[in-house]
Write a protein that holds these residues in place. Structure first.
Motif, PDB file in Angstrom:
ATOM      1  N   CYS B   3      -1.006  19.545 -34.133  1.00 26.89           N
ATOM      2  CA  CYS B   3      -2.240  20.190 -33.682  1.00 26.89           C
ATOM      3  C   CYS B   3      -3.429  19.905 -34.605  1.00 26.89           C
ATOM      4  O   CYS B   3      -4.512  19.558 -34.141  1.00 26.89           O
ATOM      5  CB  CYS B   3      -2.041  21.702 -33.574  1.00 26.89           C
ATOM      6  SG  CYS B   3      -0.879  22.145 -32.262  1.00 26.89           S
ATOM      7  N   HIS B  29      -0.967  14.821 -26.287  1.00 31.81           N
ATOM      8  CA  HIS B  29      -0.796  16.104 -26.965  1.00 31.81           C
ATOM      9  C   HIS B  29      -1.405  17.235 -26.131  1.00 31.81           C
ATOM     10  O   HIS B  29      -0.798  18.292 -25.973  1.00 31.81           O
ATOM     11  CB  HIS B  29      -1.430  16.080 -28.350  1.00 31.81           C
ATOM     12  CG  HIS B  29      -1.270  17.374 -29.102  1.00 31.81           C
ATOM     13  ND1 HIS B  29      -0.211  17.614 -29.948  1.00 31.81           N
ATOM     14  CD2 HIS B  29      -2.001  18.513 -29.081  1.00 31.81           C
ATOM     15  CE1 HIS B  29      -0.315  18.845 -30.429  1.00 31.81           C
ATOM     16  NE2 HIS B  29      -1.409  19.417 -29.922  1.00 31.81           N
ATOM     17  N   CYS B  33       0.321  20.779 -25.169  1.00 27.26           N
ATOM     18  CA  CYS B  33      -0.022  21.882 -26.063  1.00 27.26           C
ATOM     19  C   CYS B  33      -1.100  22.771 -25.450  1.00 27.26           C
ATOM     20  O   CYS B  33      -2.256  22.368 -25.312  1.00 27.26           O
ATOM     21  CB  CYS B  33      -0.469  21.347 -27.418  1.00 27.26           C
ATOM     22  SG  CYS B  33      -0.998  22.660 -28.530  1.00 27.26           S
ATOM     23  N   CYS B  36      -4.177  23.848 -27.911  1.00 22.55           N
ATOM     24  CA  CYS B  36      -5.202  22.810 -28.095  1.00 22.55           C
ATOM     25  C   CYS B  36      -6.012  22.628 -26.809  1.00 22.55           C
ATOM     26  O   CYS B  36      -7.205  22.352 -26.852  1.00 22.55           O
ATOM     27  CB  CYS B  36      -4.565  21.483 -28.505  1.00 22.55           C
ATOM     28  SG  CYS B  36      -4.082  21.467 -30.231  1.00 22.55           S
TER      29      CYS B  36
HETATM   30 ZN   LIG Z   1      -1.879  21.361 -30.264  1.00 26.31          ZN
END
Ligand SMILES: [Zn+2]
Ligand SMILES: [Zn+2]
Lengths: 180, 289
Positions: B3, B29, B33, B36
């Motif tokens: 992250c 990502h 995630c 994020c």
């Molecule tokens: Zn992340």
């Protein structure tokens, strides 16, 4: 379209940047006028310009930096803006990043809040934010416009946006409380 | 990428500045995630709000008019001077001058490589102030109309009398030269100039402990030139000769080291030369020593 017209289509873009840089209408007027004065003078003696908008902004930024900057003797932020310190500052900021920001609702921010947050930014940051977020210039174009290495531009954008986000988070939360 | 690393690239990602590989890493990502994803969405909203707010500003309508008015019908000033100085050789000369007259014509656009303490740079700032009406010449000459008016009321003769313009111009040159002599102790001659160009004033600027006489001209209603007088001397004989557009051109370094001389011609006891500061042309008159 005449050469003059092809330059004048950018007048709003130049003016809004000028206004956010010098923060008053009179000086913004002067700054844009001088930008065009130089641009027209230059064109009298010369050939074609590739990217007109980028070229006009380069003149505007140079004029601003040389003539309108509040204190020219103030050491430039570039002095400590190396790529190394960029990465250091990022890791620090990330570990210490604000816990509260998830609560904020940015969509409800007032224009006046955005304006204030932007105007409170240090000049060097404000310049790159206007050029990137608002005008959509590439980092490379910006680095040529303000005569800074690209790493410096990146670091200023990063730090400028970081400050902007913190301020706007605060304003947004305040808005939220006032509504409740 | 974890992250923290991904967040490091958020702004460059939003600005489309990442290379293909990093871009894919960030995207993949973000796909997996949630935290994020929320963060970057916030960044996007801020970006959008800033852009919207700033873009609400538009230039006042009067600004475009002002700009157009200031450039309307302006002749190519440099060409005009070039013609008068180089080809007609109409340079008014006085002998035995120790000073050199440097005429800056046209406008320096961008000289980012030039050091800020350079004389030319500093003088250009004053020129800017003058253009923007923030600096007034020390010596103000009455404008042509009021002089003509006085002439008419005293003599009853029409101001369109042949030769009167030239006479007035000559008088003005003398007044300016005398003023500058008193202020700096330098003997200075001003070149004769073409039609429609008039001297409107002079100042002595203190720049870097040097006294630099500056002469202000007006073409129509536009301030166009600044003359700087300096004690200097350039070795023309050492310059390289080349042909450009059927013209013999000599190239060499200018007096300040920042500019390049691209052409010169002898005229009496003065050299009239053109130099460039980056792409900006300057016209200078330098007196032989
Ligand atoms: Zn992340
Ligand atoms: Zn020079």
């Amino acid at each position: 379209m005449s050469q003059k017209d092809s330059l004048l289509v950018h007048i709003d873009a130049l003016y809004r940047s000028a206004l956010y840089l010098v923060k008053n209408e009179h000086n913004a007027d002067d700054l844009v006028q001088e930008t065009y004065f130089k641009a027209f003078k230059f064109l009298e003696n010369s050939k074609e310009i590739g990217n007109v908008k980028a070229w006009l902004f380069k003149i505007l930024m140079n004029t601003f930096i040389n003539q309108y900057r509040k204190d020219k003797r103030e050491p430039s932020l570039a002095d400590f803006d190396t790529i190394e310190s960029f990465h250091e500052s990022i890791s620090e900021e990330i570990s210490a990043s604000s816990i509260t920001e998830n609560e904020a609702e940015f969509k409800e921010l007032l224009d006046a809040d955005v304006k204030k947050a932007l105007e409170d930014l240090p000049e060097d940051f404000r310049m790159v934010i206007l050029l990137s977020i608002v005008e959509g210039f590439s980092y490379k174009e910006i680095s040529e416009m303000i005569n800074c290495p690209i790493g410096t531009v990146m670091s200023r954008i990063y730090r400028g946006r970081k400050i902007l986000k913190e301020k706007l988070t605060r304003y947004a939360k305040k808005q939220g409380y006032e509504r409740e | 990428m974890n992250c923290n690393k991904v967040r490091r690239y958020f702004y460059a990602f939003l600005d489309g500045e990442l290379d293909v590989e990093k871009n894919i890493e960030v995207l993949s990502h973000l796909n997996m995630c949630h935290a994020c994803g929320i963060r970057i969405e916030k960044e996007r909203v801020i970006q959008k709000r800033v852009k919207e707010t700033v873009c609400k500003v538009t230039a006042p309508a009067s600004l475009e008019q002002k700009i157009l008015k200031s450039v309307k019908g302006k002749p190519k000033v440099f060409d005009l001077w070039f013609k008068h100085f180089l080809f007609r050789n109409k340079v008014a000369l006085l002998s035995g001058l120790a000073a050199a007259l440097l005429l800056v014509v046209g406008y320096f656009v961008l000289h980012t490589k030039l050091k800020k303490e350079d004389i030319l740079y500093l003088t250009e700032s004053r020129y800017h102030d003058y253009l923007m009406k923030r600096h007034e010449p020390d010596l103000h000459l009455p404008d042509a109309e009021s002089v003509m008016g006085r002439f008419y009321s005293q003599t009853g003769l029409a101001a369109t009398l042949p030769g009167i313009e030239e006479n007035l111009q000559l008088q003005r040159s003398k007044v300016v030269a005398e003023y500058l002599r008193q202020q700096t102790n330098m003997r200075i001659s001003l070149p004769g100039v073409g039609e429609g160009v008039q001297i409107v004033g002079a100042s002595v600027l203190k720049i870097k402990n040097m006294s630099i006489p500056v002469v202000y001209y007006l073409f129509d209603n536009t301030p166009i030139t600044v003359a700087i007088v300096c004690n200097t001397n350039v070795d023309f004989k050492k310059m390289k000769e080349t042909m450009v557009d059927k013209m013999l051109v000599h190239t060499g370094t200018g007096y300040c080291g920042a500019c390049q001389i691209v052409g010169w011609k002898e005229a009496g006891n003065q050299y009239v030369m053109i130099s460039t500061l980056k792409s900006d042309k300057l016209l200078k008159i330098i007196t032989k020593v």
